[in-house]
Design a protein around this motif. Structure first.
Motif, PDB file in Angstrom:
ATOM      1  N   UNK A   1       0.944  -1.226   0.019  1.00 29.49           N
ATOM      2  CA  UNK A   1       0.066  -0.054  -0.037  1.00 29.49           C
ATOM      3  C   UNK A   1       0.805   1.106   0.047  1.00 29.49           C
ATOM      4  N   UNK A   2       0.716   2.172  -0.956  1.00 29.69           N
ATOM      5  CA  UNK A   2       1.564   3.357  -1.011  1.00 29.69           C
ATOM      6  C   UNK A   2       0.846   4.759  -0.771  1.00 29.69           C
ATOM      7  N   UNK A   3       1.039   5.299   0.303  1.00 31.78           N
ATOM      8  CA  UNK A   3       0.419   6.520   0.861  1.00 31.78           C
ATOM      9  C   UNK A   3       1.679   7.677   0.627  1.00 31.78           C
ATOM     10  N   UNK A   4       2.383   7.517  -0.337  1.00 28.66           N
ATOM     11  CA  UNK A   4       3.690   8.596  -0.424  1.00 28.66           C
ATOM     12  C   UNK A   4       3.071   9.916  -0.881  1.00 28.66           C
ATOM     13  N   UNK A   5       3.875  10.859  -0.803  1.00 22.86           N
ATOM     14  CA  UNK A   5       3.394  11.960  -1.591  1.00 22.86           C
ATOM     15  C   UNK A   5       3.018  11.795  -3.016  1.00 22.86           C
ATOM     16  N   UNK A   6       2.065  12.579  -3.710  1.00 27.29           N
ATOM     17  CA  UNK A   6       1.380  12.374  -5.080  1.00 27.29           C
ATOM     18  C   UNK A   6       2.488  12.029  -6.038  1.00 27.29           C
ATOM     19  N   UNK A   7       3.539  13.101  -6.067  1.00 25.83           N
ATOM     20  CA  UNK A   7       4.590  12.883  -7.088  1.00 25.83           C
ATOM     21  C   UNK A   7       5.382  11.774  -7.123  1.00 25.83           C
ATOM     22  N   UNK A   8       5.186  10.710  -6.148  1.00 24.59           N
ATOM     23  CA  UNK A   8       6.003   9.476  -6.259  1.00 24.59           C
ATOM     24  C   UNK A   8       5.260   8.474  -6.379  1.00 24.59           C
ATOM     25  N   UNK A   9       3.723   8.534  -6.720  1.00 28.41           N
ATOM     26  CA  UNK A   9       3.110   7.303  -6.645  1.00 28.41           C
ATOM     27  C   UNK A   9       3.378   6.468  -7.957  1.00 28.41           C
ATOM     28  N   UNK A  10       3.450   7.183  -9.230  1.00 28.32           N
ATOM     29  CA  UNK A  10       3.855   6.239 -10.410  1.00 28.32           C
ATOM     30  C   UNK A  10       5.133   5.463 -10.167  1.00 28.32           C
ATOM     31  N   UNK A  11       6.287   6.354  -9.729  1.00 33.65           N
ATOM     32  CA  UNK A  11       7.582   5.850  -9.730  1.00 33.65           C
ATOM     33  C   UNK A  11       7.458   4.305  -8.691  1.00 33.65           C
ATOM     34  N   UNK A  12       7.007   4.572  -7.535  1.00 31.81           N
ATOM     35  CA  UNK A  12       6.992   3.400  -6.764  1.00 31.81           C
ATOM     36  C   UNK A  12       5.899   2.169  -7.152  1.00 31.81           C
ATOM     37  N   UNK A  13       4.857   2.443  -7.703  1.00 32.39           N
ATOM     38  CA  UNK A  13       4.138   1.549  -8.043  1.00 32.39           C
ATOM     39  C   UNK A  13       4.739   0.574  -9.130  1.00 32.39           C
TER      40      UNK A  13
END
Length: 322
Positions: A72-84
């Motif tokens: 589950x990824x609750x990181x800041x928005x700009x990191x969502x694609x990269x960490x997904x």
């Protein structure tokens, strides 16, 4: 008995602590097994309800763990694609907070990776799992209020903290990305329609971040008007006005947290009644639906393609803004 889906959480955010990590812990078929955070101190409140929680001080180390099935990824928005993308490359299923991307086109890479790996990758758009919205969708489809003519949505809260990630352009902050997802996505979900054009878009910005947006749009069958704001008193409501009746959705987004989930229906004869959903915990239901998708192959209620549609509307609002 089949093995549970073992979740790791990337980042010790307040939202993860107070909502999603607890939902994972409580959901049937899921285990909150690991947390990746920069310090042991940030893990302490999570260990209060999961004493044997495995803690990693490195996100990549969590992704490399064979003990983790999904993240589950609750990181800041700009990191969502990269960490997904990194999570899927590591063989993990992904449930990522909204907005899952900053631009609609960025979601194409997630779709391609999902399809190539066969993993579940989804945006955590929790309202589609709530029976309040499923009931509304069924009522509209059944013609309970006649032909839908107009939809109005308002969602606001006051967040003046300049240090908050929602108020920082470098972390993908802004009202449209944070809560515009709800104001637009709920209408697309309930009606099954996509906007034809943005007829009006007025955005107020502070320090490079959109803090208030007022939007009008034309869908094939109805007119839409809505606003979202991070500089107004807390409020949330959605109205679906038909030729023969009206449905008002009370506490449409933070159901059970900001208030009771209700829909107020007025039919063509002027009869009014309220349907309430007091016991539903939408974050838990969201996790359980995700688990079923992982373990049983059940179609997840909110696909990446549907998330892309909402982001495309947000992109169109920015383009049309005055």
């Amino acid at each position: 008995m089949s093995k549970p889906v073992r979740f790791g959480v990337l980042g010790a955010s307040d939202f993860a602590l107070h909502h999603m990590a607890r939902a994972i812990h409580e959901a049937e078929g899921a285990v909150f097994a690991a947390l990746a955070t920069s310090s042991e101190e940030k893990a302490t409140p999570f260990r209060a309800f999961v004493p044997d929680l495995k803690v990693f001080t490195d996100y990549d180390a969590l992704l490399a763990s064979e003990e983790i099935d999904a993240v589950y990824i609750p990181l800041p928005n700009h990191l969502h694609v990269a960490w997904s993308l990194k999570a899927m490359a590591a063989g993990k299923h992904v449930l990522c907070e909204k907005p899952i991307a900053m631009k609609a086109g960025e979601i194409d890479a997630l779709i391609a990776k999902r399809d190539a790996t066969g993993l579940v990758c989804a945006e955590a758009f929790m309202i589609v799992h709530h029976p309040q919205w499923q009931r509304l969708r069924d009522l509209l489809a059944a013609g309970e209020i006649g032909t839908l003519e107009r939809v109005e949505v308002g969602f606001s809260f006051d967040n003046p903290d300049a240090g908050n990630i929602r108020n920082r352009p470098e972390t993908g902050g802004g009202a449209l990305g944070d809560i515009g997802v709800y104001a637009f996505g709920c209408v697309r979900f309930a009606t099954g329609e996509e906007p034809v054009t943005i007829t009006h878009a007025e955005i107020t910005r502070e320090n490079g971040v959109d803090v208030t947006a007022e939007v009008s749009a034309r869908f094939p069958g109805f007119a839409y008007h809505g606003y979202v704001s991070m500089r107004m008193a807390p409020f949330q409501e959605a109205r679906f006005h038909g030729r023969k009746g009206l449905i008002v959705v009370k506490t449409p987004f933070n159901a059970g947290v900001a208030g009771l989930a209700e829909i107020e229906i007025t039919d063509g004869q002027g009869l009014r009644w309220i349907e309430s959903f007091p016991a539903v915990r939408q974050y838990v239901v969201q996790v359980e639906n995700f688990v079923r998708s992982v373990k049983e192959g059940v179609t997840y209620p909110w696909s990446l393609e549907e998330a892309k549609g909402t982001q495309a509307m947000i992109d169109a609002v920015f383009t049309a803004a005055i």
